[in-house]
Scaffold this motif. Structure first.
Motif, PDB file in Angstrom:
ATOM      1  N   UNK A  22       7.428 -42.835  71.499  1.00  0.00           N
ATOM      2  CA  UNK A  22       6.460 -43.512  72.369  1.00  0.00           C
ATOM      3  C   UNK A  22       6.745 -45.005  72.516  1.00  0.00           C
ATOM      4  N   UNK A  23       7.845 -45.466  71.904  1.00  0.00           N
ATOM      5  CA  UNK A  23       8.352 -46.840  72.034  1.00  0.00           C
ATOM      6  C   UNK A  23       7.426 -47.923  71.462  1.00  0.00           C
ATOM      7  N   UNK A  24       6.475 -47.548  70.640  1.00  0.00           N
ATOM      8  CA  UNK A  24       5.549 -48.535  70.083  1.00  0.00           C
ATOM      9  C   UNK A  24       5.942 -48.993  68.685  1.00  0.00           C
ATOM     10  N   UNK A  37       7.688 -49.000  58.692  1.00  0.00           N
ATOM     11  CA  UNK A  37       7.272 -48.821  60.080  1.00  0.00           C
ATOM     12  C   UNK A  37       6.862 -50.187  60.608  1.00  0.00           C
ATOM     13  N   UNK A  38       7.384 -50.535  61.786  1.00  0.00           N
ATOM     14  CA  UNK A  38       7.157 -51.860  62.370  1.00  0.00           C
ATOM     15  C   UNK A  38       6.595 -51.722  63.783  1.00  0.00           C
ATOM     16  N   UNK A  39       5.831 -52.707  64.196  1.00  0.00           N
ATOM     17  CA  UNK A  39       5.344 -52.777  65.569  1.00  0.00           C
ATOM     18  C   UNK A  39       6.418 -53.374  66.464  1.00  0.00           C
ATOM     19  N   UNK A  40       6.728 -52.690  67.567  1.00  0.00           N
ATOM     20  CA  UNK A  40       7.720 -53.251  68.497  1.00  0.00           C
ATOM     21  C   UNK A  40       7.168 -54.474  69.222  1.00  0.00           C
ATOM     22  N   UNK A  41       5.841 -54.553  69.384  1.00  0.00           N
ATOM     23  CA  UNK A  41       5.243 -55.682  70.099  1.00  0.00           C
ATOM     24  C   UNK A  41       5.247 -56.959  69.262  1.00  0.00           C
ATOM     25  N   UNK A  42       4.819 -56.840  68.011  1.00  0.00           N
ATOM     26  CA  UNK A  42       4.652 -58.026  67.180  1.00  0.00           C
ATOM     27  C   UNK A  42       5.782 -58.245  66.179  1.00  0.00           C
ATOM     28  N   UNK A  43       6.504 -57.162  65.846  1.00  0.00           N
ATOM     29  CA  UNK A  43       7.506 -57.256  64.786  1.00  0.00           C
ATOM     30  C   UNK A  43       6.896 -57.170  63.400  1.00  0.00           C
ATOM     31  N   UNK A  44       5.582 -56.955  63.326  1.00  0.00           N
ATOM     32  CA  UNK A  44       4.883 -56.890  62.044  1.00  0.00           C
ATOM     33  C   UNK A  44       5.142 -55.548  61.359  1.00  0.00           C
ATOM     34  N   UNK A  45       5.285 -55.579  60.023  1.00  0.00           N
ATOM     35  CA  UNK A  45       5.419 -54.353  59.250  1.00  0.00           C
ATOM     36  C   UNK A  45       4.047 -53.699  59.138  1.00  0.00           C
ATOM     37  N   UNK A  46       3.924 -52.474  59.664  1.00  0.00           N
ATOM     38  CA  UNK A  46       2.655 -51.751  59.666  1.00  0.00           C
ATOM     39  C   UNK A  46       2.457 -50.915  58.401  1.00  0.00           C
ATOM     40  N   UNK A  47       3.549 -50.319  57.898  1.00  0.00           N
ATOM     41  CA  UNK A  47       3.487 -49.470  56.719  1.00  0.00           C
ATOM     42  C   UNK A  47       4.796 -49.569  55.948  1.00  0.00           C
ATOM     43  N   UNK A  63       8.892 -35.783  67.035  1.00  0.00           N
ATOM     44  CA  UNK A  63       8.883 -35.909  68.502  1.00  0.00           C
ATOM     45  C   UNK A  63       7.587 -36.491  69.069  1.00  0.00           C
ATOM     46  N   UNK A  64       6.448 -36.264  68.380  1.00  0.00           N
ATOM     47  CA  UNK A  64       5.176 -36.791  68.879  1.00  0.00           C
ATOM     48  C   UNK A  64       4.799 -38.143  68.263  1.00  0.00           C
ATOM     49  N   UNK A  65       5.701 -38.722  67.498  1.00  0.00           N
ATOM     50  CA  UNK A  65       5.523 -40.055  66.896  1.00  0.00           C
ATOM     51  C   UNK A  65       4.390 -40.127  65.871  1.00  0.00           C
ATOM     52  N   UNK A  66       3.943 -38.985  65.335  1.00  0.00           N
ATOM     53  CA  UNK A  66       2.852 -39.000  64.348  1.00  0.00           C
ATOM     54  C   UNK A  66       3.349 -38.915  62.911  1.00  0.00           C
ATOM     55  N   UNK A  67       4.619 -38.545  62.721  1.00  0.00           N
ATOM     56  CA  UNK A  67       5.166 -38.410  61.375  1.00  0.00           C
ATOM     57  C   UNK A  67       6.531 -39.081  61.288  1.00  0.00           C
ATOM     58  N   UNK A  68       6.912 -39.422  60.055  1.00  0.00           N
ATOM     59  CA  UNK A  68       8.246 -39.931  59.767  1.00  0.00           C
ATOM     60  C   UNK A  68       8.914 -38.970  58.785  1.00  0.00           C
ATOM     61  N   UNK A  69      10.230 -38.901  58.874  1.00  0.00           N
ATOM     62  CA  UNK A  69      11.024 -38.046  57.986  1.00  0.00           C
ATOM     63  C   UNK A  69      12.120 -38.903  57.374  1.00  0.00           C
ATOM     64  N   UNK A  70      12.189 -38.919  56.047  1.00  0.00           N
ATOM     65  CA  UNK A  70      13.197 -39.714  55.352  1.00  0.00           C
ATOM     66  C   UNK A  70      14.089 -38.825  54.497  1.00  0.00           C
ATOM     67  N   UNK A  71      15.338 -39.243  54.330  1.00  0.00           N
ATOM     68  CA  UNK A  71      16.304 -38.533  53.488  1.00  0.00           C
ATOM     69  C   UNK A  71      16.889 -39.523  52.500  1.00  0.00           C
TER      70      UNK A  71
END
Length: 228
Positions: A22-24, A37-47, A63-71
């Motif tokens: 969703x490009x956010x 996780x960072x905001x594309x608008x502000x550059x602030x670290x969200x999580x 795909x729906x931008x609601x989850x992250x997957x890390x390895x």
């Protein structure tokens, strides 16, 4: 081009950075054992996603931008809530460090690649390992789904890339024309061709329906680590 934002906060080298569908947001993976996780608008670290015991090699959005997957090198993959930063599931079973992890196009499956010579298919809902893709002779460096979600494409340090059936786990094709490790492999947007990048300083374009090499892209003077 103009630099719009610099994302500062990790305490060690970054391995990967991706933009959310969703490009956010931007998601980063780091040797400091976290993803952010960072905001594309502000550059602030969200999580800050904390919980891995070793370096995080890759991080992607669902795909729906609601989850992250890390390895991670700690032999696990983790699914996280973007909203809360909570770890929802931990995928355990690989016997060595993970190199990459990916969601299927519909977000229902996960594909992991590991140093243990194996790729695995998991249920994103339950975290259950559904299938092991075995056939590579050395570390699997990357694993991705085809655009229709029916195939997997793996790259390996055994100098090959392989296409697999998601449904059966059968290896359908092996691409074996590289002279050194294959570092990554992806499908084209229409799924008709595969692209591989190798330590032999080349990238190659292959027919996904056969084992034919259609083009060799030569000219780099050092290993090619990625191709998109």
């Amino acid at each position: 081009g103009e630099c719009l934002r610099t994302l500062v906060g990790h305490r060690d080298s970054l391995r990967m950075a991706v933009v959310s569908p969703d490009r956010t947001m931007v998601l980063t993976a780091s040797d400091d054992r976290t993803a952010r996780i960072w905001s594309t608008d502000s550059g602030k670290c969200l999580r800050t996603l904390e919980g891995h015991a070793s370096e995080v090699n890759s991080a992607v959005f669902s795909p729906d931008s609601t989850m992250a997957l890390t390895a991670s090198v700690d032999r696990t993959a983790r699914i996280w809530s973007i909203g809360s930063g909570e770890c929802l599931r931990t995928l355990r079973g690989h016997r060595s460090g993970l190199m990459s992890a990916a969601f299927s196009p519909d977000g229902k499956l996960i594909l992991t690649a590991s140093d243990d010579h194996c790729a695995r298919i998991w249920s994103a809902d339950s975290g259950e390992c559904l299938r092991r893709l075995r056939g590579h002779e050395h570390a699997v460096t990357s694993a991705v789904f085809s655009p229709d979600g029916r195939l997997a494409l793996t790259a390996s340090e055994d100098l090959t890339a392989k296409i697999w059936s998601i449904g059966s786990g059968e290896c359908l094709h092996t691409f074996d024309d590289h002279r050194w490790d294959v570092m990554s492999a992806i499908f084209s947007l229409d799924g008709k061709v595969a692209l591989t990048a190798s330590s032999d300083r080349t990238a190659k374009i292959w027919s996904a329906d056969s084992q034919e090499c259609l083009r060799t892209l030569a000219g780099h003077e050092a290993p090619v680590h990625s191709a998109e």
